[in-house]
Scaffold this active site. Structure first.
Site, PDB file in Angstrom:
ATOM      1  N   LEU A  77      36.218  38.398  45.428  1.00  0.00           N
ATOM      2  CA  LEU A  77      35.573  37.852  45.006  1.00  0.00           C
ATOM      3  C   LEU A  77      35.922  36.847  43.745  1.00  0.00           C
ATOM      4  O   LEU A  77      35.358  35.997  43.618  1.00  0.00           O
ATOM      5  CB  LEU A  77      34.590  38.913  44.300  1.00  0.00           C
ATOM      6  CG  LEU A  77      34.029  40.521  44.522  1.00  0.00           C
ATOM      7  CD1 LEU A  77      33.424  41.063  44.200  1.00  0.00           C
ATOM      8  CD2 LEU A  77      33.364  39.590  46.395  1.00  0.00           C
ATOM      9  N   ILE A 126      47.502  39.150  38.457  1.00  0.00           N
ATOM     10  CA  ILE A 126      49.196  39.905  38.595  1.00  0.00           C
ATOM     11  C   ILE A 126      49.552  38.640  40.053  1.00  0.00           C
ATOM     12  O   ILE A 126      50.952  38.979  40.015  1.00  0.00           O
ATOM     13  CB  ILE A 126      49.437  41.516  39.309  1.00  0.00           C
ATOM     14  CG1 ILE A 126      48.538  41.936  39.214  1.00  0.00           C
ATOM     15  CG2 ILE A 126      50.219  41.209  37.143  1.00  0.00           C
ATOM     16  CD1 ILE A 126      48.918  43.905  39.230  1.00  0.00           C
ATOM     17  N   SER A 166      40.821  48.191  42.716  1.00  0.00           N
ATOM     18  CA  SER A 166      39.465  47.699  43.849  1.00  0.00           C
ATOM     19  C   SER A 166      39.047  49.003  44.660  1.00  0.00           C
ATOM     20  O   SER A 166      38.022  48.810  45.479  1.00  0.00           O
ATOM     21  CB  SER A 166      39.306  46.129  43.760  1.00  0.00           C
ATOM     22  OG  SER A 166      39.872  45.989  45.483  1.00  0.00           O
ATOM     23  N   SER A 207      31.046  48.923  39.258  1.00  0.00           N
ATOM     24  CA  SER A 207      31.059  49.406  41.034  1.00  0.00           C
ATOM     25  C   SER A 207      30.209  50.604  41.630  1.00  0.00           C
ATOM     26  O   SER A 207      29.554  51.029  40.305  1.00  0.00           O
ATOM     27  CB  SER A 207      31.951  49.905  41.484  1.00  0.00           C
ATOM     28  OG  SER A 207      32.242  49.787  42.712  1.00  0.00           O
ATOM     29  N   ASN A 208      29.583  50.110  42.875  1.00  0.00           N
ATOM     30  CA  ASN A 208      28.659  51.773  42.421  1.00  0.00           C
ATOM     31  C   ASN A 208      29.274  52.608  43.326  1.00  0.00           C
ATOM     32  O   ASN A 208      28.466  53.447  43.046  1.00  0.00           O
ATOM     33  CB  ASN A 208      27.670  50.781  44.833  1.00  0.00           C
ATOM     34  CG  ASN A 208      28.783  50.980  45.210  1.00  0.00           C
ATOM     35  OD1 ASN A 208      29.350  52.000  45.995  1.00  0.00           O
ATOM     36  ND2 ASN A 208      29.768  49.468  45.153  1.00  0.00           N
ATOM     37  N   TYR A 223      38.329  55.897  41.098  1.00  0.00           N
ATOM     38  CA  TYR A 223      38.103  54.839  40.500  1.00  0.00           C
ATOM     39  C   TYR A 223      36.783  54.928  39.769  1.00  0.00           C
ATOM     40  O   TYR A 223      36.552  53.930  39.249  1.00  0.00           O
ATOM     41  CB  TYR A 223      38.171  54.121  42.434  1.00  0.00           C
ATOM     42  CG  TYR A 223      37.782  52.586  42.260  1.00  0.00           C
ATOM     43  CD1 TYR A 223      38.006  51.828  41.503  1.00  0.00           C
ATOM     44  CD2 TYR A 223      36.904  52.872  43.198  1.00  0.00           C
ATOM     45  CE1 TYR A 223      37.658  49.954  42.161  1.00  0.00           C
ATOM     46  CE2 TYR A 223      35.853  51.696  42.895  1.00  0.00           C
ATOM     47  CZ  TYR A 223      36.476  49.855  42.533  1.00  0.00           C
ATOM     48  OH  TYR A 223      35.769  49.103  42.603  1.00  0.00           O
ATOM     49  N   ARG A 258      26.663  51.653  56.336  1.00  0.00           N
ATOM     50  CA  ARG A 258      26.219  51.834  55.427  1.00  0.00           C
ATOM     51  C   ARG A 258      26.484  50.318  54.355  1.00  0.00           C
ATOM     52  O   ARG A 258      25.537  50.003  53.257  1.00  0.00           O
ATOM     53  CB  ARG A 258      27.579  52.391  53.816  1.00  0.00           C
ATOM     54  CG  ARG A 258      27.306  53.215  52.746  1.00  0.00           C
ATOM     55  CD  ARG A 258      28.946  52.777  52.164  1.00  0.00           C
ATOM     56  NE  ARG A 258      28.824  53.077  50.958  1.00  0.00           N
ATOM     57  CZ  ARG A 258      29.652  52.147  50.213  1.00  0.00           C
ATOM     58  NH1 ARG A 258      30.259  51.367  50.872  1.00  0.00           N
ATOM     59  NH2 ARG A 258      29.505  51.979  48.753  1.00  0.00           N
TER      60      ARG A 258
HETATM   61  P1  NAI Z   1      40.834  42.476  44.776  1.00  0.00           P
HETATM   62  O1  NAI Z   1      41.405  44.015  45.134  1.00  0.00           O
HETATM   63  O2  NAI Z   1      40.176  41.595  46.156  1.00  0.00           O
HETATM   64  O3  NAI Z   1      40.487  41.356  42.896  1.00  0.00           O
HETATM   65  C1  NAI Z   1      40.816  42.237  42.174  1.00  0.00           C
HETATM   66  C2  NAI Z   1      41.877  41.736  41.920  1.00  0.00           C
HETATM   67  O4  NAI Z   1      43.007  41.990  40.592  1.00  0.00           O
HETATM   68  C3  NAI Z   1      43.404  41.112  42.752  1.00  0.00           C
HETATM   69  O5  NAI Z   1      43.904  39.944  42.861  1.00  0.00           O
HETATM   70  C4  NAI Z   1      44.882  42.350  41.569  1.00  0.00           C
HETATM   71  O6  NAI Z   1      45.995  41.495  42.154  1.00  0.00           O
HETATM   72  C5  NAI Z   1      44.137  41.935  40.244  1.00  0.00           C
HETATM   73  N1  NAI Z   1      44.355  43.097  39.556  1.00  0.00           N
HETATM   74  C6  NAI Z   1      44.862  43.926  40.054  1.00  0.00           C
HETATM   75  N2  NAI Z   1      45.382  44.819  39.063  1.00  0.00           N
HETATM   76  C7  NAI Z   1      45.172  44.455  38.067  1.00  0.00           C
HETATM   77  C8  NAI Z   1      46.162  44.265  36.593  1.00  0.00           C
HETATM   78  N3  NAI Z   1      47.023  45.384  35.967  1.00  0.00           N
HETATM   79  N4  NAI Z   1      46.608  43.207  35.940  1.00  0.00           N
HETATM   80  C9  NAI Z   1      45.801  42.045  36.284  1.00  0.00           C
HETATM   81  N5  NAI Z   1      44.896  41.703  37.396  1.00  0.00           N
HETATM   82  C10 NAI Z   1      45.298  42.313  38.185  1.00  0.00           C
HETATM   83  O7  NAI Z   1      39.161  42.638  44.513  1.00  0.00           O
HETATM   84  P2  NAI Z   1      37.391  41.957  44.563  1.00  0.00           P
HETATM   85  O8  NAI Z   1      36.543  42.794  46.027  1.00  0.00           O
HETATM   86  O9  NAI Z   1      37.738  40.908  44.300  1.00  0.00           O
HETATM   87  O10 NAI Z   1      36.616  42.716  43.781  1.00  0.00           O
HETATM   88  C11 NAI Z   1      36.874  41.880  42.133  1.00  0.00           C
HETATM   89  C12 NAI Z   1      36.898  43.218  41.456  1.00  0.00           C
HETATM   90  O11 NAI Z   1      35.192  43.344  41.575  1.00  0.00           O
HETATM   91  C13 NAI Z   1      37.174  44.357  40.834  1.00  0.00           C
HETATM   92  O12 NAI Z   1      37.071  45.189  40.132  1.00  0.00           O
HETATM   93  C14 NAI Z   1      36.533  45.458  42.055  1.00  0.00           C
HETATM   94  O13 NAI Z   1      36.644  46.621  41.019  1.00  0.00           O
HETATM   95  C15 NAI Z   1      34.312  45.683  41.470  1.00  0.00           C
HETATM   96  N6  NAI Z   1      34.123  45.528  42.905  1.00  0.00           N
HETATM   97  C16 NAI Z   1      34.146  44.434  44.350  1.00  0.00           C
HETATM   98  C17 NAI Z   1      32.993  45.320  45.233  1.00  0.00           C
HETATM   99  C18 NAI Z   1      33.316  44.283  46.604  1.00  0.00           C
HETATM  100  O14 NAI Z   1      32.732  44.566  47.113  1.00  0.00           O
HETATM  101  N7  NAI Z   1      34.510  43.512  46.682  1.00  0.00           N
HETATM  102  C19 NAI Z   1      32.604  46.218  45.010  1.00  0.00           C
HETATM  103  C20 NAI Z   1      32.798  46.435  43.486  1.00  0.00           C
HETATM  104  C21 NAI Z   1      33.170  46.101  43.152  1.00  0.00           C
HETATM  105  C1  15L Z   2      34.030  48.791  45.696  1.00  0.00           C
HETATM  106  O1  15L Z   2      33.924  49.651  44.230  1.00  0.00           O
HETATM  107  C2  15L Z   2      35.500  48.250  45.981  1.00  0.00           C
HETATM  108  O2  15L Z   2      35.652  47.328  45.079  1.00  0.00           O
HETATM  109  C3  15L Z   2      35.084  47.036  47.300  1.00  0.00           C
HETATM  110  O3  15L Z   2      36.328  47.549  48.193  1.00  0.00           O
HETATM  111  C4  15L Z   2      34.369  47.758  48.736  1.00  0.00           C
HETATM  112  O4  15L Z   2      34.918  49.410  48.435  1.00  0.00           O
HETATM  113  C5  15L Z   2      32.932  48.440  47.725  1.00  0.00           C
HETATM  114  O5  15L Z   2      32.866  48.796  46.703  1.00  0.00           O
HETATM  115  C6  15L Z   2      31.541  49.643  48.647  1.00  0.00           C
HETATM  116  O6  15L Z   2      31.322  49.937  48.559  1.00  0.00           O
HETATM  117  O7  15L Z   2      32.119  48.628  49.955  1.00  0.00           O
END
Ligand code: NAI
Ligand code: 15L
Length: 276
Positions: free
Chosen positions: A23, A43, A83, A119-120, A144, A182
């Site tokens: 994202l 990181i 995530s 997150s959901n 998580y 889903r």
């Molecule tokens: P992602 O896993 O692709 O990106 C997360 C980033 O955080 C990664 O680039 C990772 O290197 C960085 N990271 C992890 N640990 C770290 C640390 N200790 N220090 C600094 N950086 C760190 O996940 P995505 O899909 O981009 O999601 C972004 C955010 O949105 C996350 O917090 C995730 O939990 C939340 N989210 C995403 C969903 C989705 O469908 N993409 C759904 C629900 C929540």
């Molecule tokens: C999340 O919170 C995760 O970051 C993402 O990787 C998906 O698993 C998403 O929820 C989901 O529920 O589909």
């Protein structure tokens, strides 16, 4: 806060954590329109910075580095962290300690607003037959999800105690396209995700808000009426992907917990040990 105008961009400097992630990469283009300087942090490697971007390689668990990271920014979009479900010790560092460090730095340096990627999975143990809104109780479906509940509570505290505003985005599934049936319900298009962040940054006086991040999908589990003041009106729908999967109506009687609960397969996870 104001929308971008010909007179200039509304933010001098915005911080994006998790900038190298799925994202974060989607958001970078939009942030360029909203801030003179976008500070990108992760990181993971970030080596393609544009002239308006400054890169900081920071582990969110490192308090001193996070203090330096936050100094001088007007607002933060906090996407960084683990995530998916993971060993507790890893989640503690990235999602618990990391989010605390960020809020504490925001307090110290007078940051007024944070958009927090919840997150959901903070509500994933609600059955698929329930419609939730911003006041529905947290029911995390995984450790998580528990860390996302922590972020929501921490941000509530930092608003009540210190006045730092947060919009908690209970994001559904934000990917190029749904990966399973889903996700036809939980799908959030990248375009709608960016719009949700825009609304969260630019709406005046959000206080502490919870909003669900889903597109205008044919089946809905989440009602955003109580976050209506954000003006988030999703433009996309998972309907365009309906042919990818067979249509099955949600039901609470299903034997499979992964189908009974909103969190899907996350509800079946076991606490994990870190592999040394
Ligand atoms: P992602 O896993 O692709 O990106 C997360 C980033 O955080 C990664 O680039 C990772 O290197 C960085 N990271 C992890 N640990 C770290 C640390 N200790 N220090 C600094 N950086 C760190 O996940 P995505 O899909 O981009 O999601 C972004 C955010 O949105 C996350 O917090 C995730 O939990 C939340 N989210 C995403 C969903 C989705 O469908 N993409 C759904 C629900 C929540
Ligand atoms: C999340 O919170 C995760 O970051 C993402 O990787 C998906 O698993 C998403 O929820 C989901 O529920 O589909």
């Amino acid at each position: 806060m104001n929308q971008p105008t010909a007179a200039g961009k509304p933010f001098k400097r915005l911080l994006l954590t998790g900038a190298a992630g799925n994202l974060g990469r989607q958001l970078r283009g939009a942030l360029a329109q909203w801030a003179d300087v976008v500070r990108l942090s992760d990181i993971a490697p970030l080596d393609d910075a544009a002239s308006h971007e400054e890169v900081r390689a920071v582990d969110l668990a490192d308090r001193d580095k996070v203090m330096q990271l936050v100094e001088g920014v007007d607002a933060i979009v906090h996407l960084g962290g683990i995530s998916i479900d993971a060993p507790f010790d890893d989640l503690i560092e990235a999602n618990i300690r990391g989010t605390y460090n960020l809020y504490e730095a925001a307090r110290r340096f007078g940051v007024k607003r944070i958009v927090f990627a919840s997150s959901n999975h903070a509500i994933g143990f609600h059955p698929v037959t329930e419609i939730l809104d911003a006041d529905s109780p947290q029911r995390p479906d995984s450790l998580y999800g528990v860390t996302k509940c922590f972020g929501e509570s921490l941000s509530r505290y930092y608003f009540d105690r210190f006045g730092i505003e947060t919009v908690c985005l209970r994001i559904g599934s934000s990917f190029e396209e749904p990966k399973n049936p889903r996700m036809l319900v939980t799908y959030l298009s990248y375009r709608d995700f960016i719009e949700l962040v825009r609304c969260s940054l630019f709406t005046n006086r959000v206080g502490h808000a919870v909003v669900y991040g889903a597109s205008d999908n044919p089946v809905k589990w989440w009602d955003n009426a109580k976050a209506g003041f954000l003006g988030f009106n999703p433009q996309d729908s998972s309907a365009q992907f309906s042919g990818l999967f067979p249509v099955t109506a949600p039901t609470a009687e299903r034997d499979d917990p992964a189908q009974r609960f909103q969190g899907g397969a996350f509800v079946l996870g076991e606490p994990m040990e870190r592999k040394q």
